[in-house]
Scaffold this active site. Sequence first.
Site, PDB file in Angstrom:
ATOM      1  N   GLU A 118      11.831  -5.656 -15.642  1.00  0.00           N
ATOM      2  CA  GLU A 118      12.173  -6.882 -16.366  1.00  0.00           C
ATOM      3  C   GLU A 118      10.915  -7.743 -16.447  1.00  0.00           C
ATOM      4  O   GLU A 118      10.387  -8.170 -15.423  1.00  0.00           O
ATOM      5  CB  GLU A 118      13.286  -7.588 -15.599  1.00  0.00           C
ATOM      6  CG  GLU A 118      13.867  -8.815 -16.258  1.00  0.00           C
ATOM      7  CD  GLU A 118      15.019  -9.390 -15.432  1.00  0.00           C
ATOM      8  OE1 GLU A 118      16.021  -9.789 -16.032  1.00  0.00           O
ATOM      9  OE2 GLU A 118      14.913  -9.436 -14.184  1.00  0.00           O
TER      10      GLU A 118
ATOM     11  N   HIS B 128       9.305  -7.786 -12.843  1.00  0.00           N
ATOM     12  CA  HIS B 128      10.376  -7.600 -11.863  1.00  0.00           C
ATOM     13  C   HIS B 128      10.842  -6.146 -11.860  1.00  0.00           C
ATOM     14  O   HIS B 128      11.521  -5.686 -12.769  1.00  0.00           O
ATOM     15  CB  HIS B 128      11.551  -8.539 -12.205  1.00  0.00           C
ATOM     16  CG  HIS B 128      12.707  -8.404 -11.277  1.00  0.00           C
ATOM     17  ND1 HIS B 128      14.001  -8.631 -11.682  1.00  0.00           N
ATOM     18  CD2 HIS B 128      12.775  -8.042  -9.967  1.00  0.00           C
ATOM     19  CE1 HIS B 128      14.819  -8.425 -10.655  1.00  0.00           C
ATOM     20  NE2 HIS B 128      14.097  -8.064  -9.615  1.00  0.00           N
TER      21      HIS B 128
ATOM     22  N   ASN C  35      19.646 -10.594 -12.583  1.00  0.00           N
ATOM     23  CA  ASN C  35      20.252 -11.317 -11.469  1.00  0.00           C
ATOM     24  C   ASN C  35      21.138 -12.472 -11.904  1.00  0.00           C
ATOM     25  O   ASN C  35      22.005 -12.898 -11.141  1.00  0.00           O
ATOM     26  CB  ASN C  35      19.177 -11.787 -10.498  1.00  0.00           C
ATOM     27  CG  ASN C  35      18.735 -10.659  -9.586  1.00  0.00           C
ATOM     28  OD1 ASN C  35      19.545  -9.878  -9.123  1.00  0.00           O
ATOM     29  ND2 ASN C  35      17.442 -10.555  -9.349  1.00  0.00           N
TER      30      ASN C  35
ATOM     31  N   SER D  87      12.573 -12.148  -8.445  1.00  0.00           N
ATOM     32  CA  SER D  87      13.824 -11.786  -9.112  1.00  0.00           C
ATOM     33  C   SER D  87      14.549 -12.995  -9.677  1.00  0.00           C
ATOM     34  O   SER D  87      15.615 -12.843 -10.284  1.00  0.00           O
ATOM     35  CB  SER D  87      14.738 -11.053  -8.127  1.00  0.00           C
ATOM     36  OG  SER D  87      14.904 -11.803  -6.948  1.00  0.00           O
TER      37      SER D  87
END
Length: 296
Positions: A153, A141, A191, A120
Amino acid sequence: MVEIKAVGVVGSGQMGSGIAQLAAVHGLKVWLLDSDPEALSRAKTFIAGNVRRMISKGHISQANGDNALSLLSYTTNLEDFQDADIVIEAIVESEDVKKNLFRQLDRIVKPSGILASNTSSISITRIASATSRPPQVIGMHFMNPPPIMKLVEIVRGADTSDETFLATKALAERFKKTVICSQDFAGFIVNRILMPMINEAFHTLYTGVATKEDIDAGMKLGTNHPMGPLELADFIGLDVCLSIMKVLHAGLGDTKYLPCPLLVQYVDAGRLGRKCGIGVYYYRDAAKQAQPSARL
């Protein structure tokens, strides 16, 4: 473009189990690996329960559910990944641990195989540097839980090839996911935005601005988030949140990414969130029900 028919997944925690379930439900042969046989047994029970619920709710047919379960194999041996077209890593968020795994996978997986990381926040370029095949290393991800969340992602390292990218994107779309693409910067897209918000929620609690309940209620009702940031941190795992904040701070060099002392203190105290029964909040029976963390 590489045609993906067989998938290896490393790590039988909630993320790895969810990715394995997703691949099997969509007709792919899957090997799910963990070094802990008991963790694998729990994952097998967890996935079977999820598939039965999908059947009972009419999301898939009985035949499709039975087929999905037949496509799943459970192993403690990396050598079983020799014929995988792609291996997706879903283990602890540690660059050193991931690099060590990718070195081993590079030796075992067939030369045409793609090596993907569910990281992440950690640099795909640096993970790829541990292998002899950087063009075939990519970030994939998934959001938690993978069978439910609609987003994947995809992150290209410095040397990730177009063929690897297109094959990975096609796989995510086969899973009925929406794909977003990020350059290889710390935290990527989701993130880089989400974790500073969670960190700021901890600062808001740490400095006594408001209670945890009011912080979460404010974000749920004031910004229409389904979960408040502190509740979400418990769901993700406070150790995971802290690891990502450290990656952001080191990778981007800005003091705004410095982890809140309260977040650090909670992790030091073993208050890791829902998976262990206590984080910001206390979860009476959560520790018994939580999925195991992936191990190698």
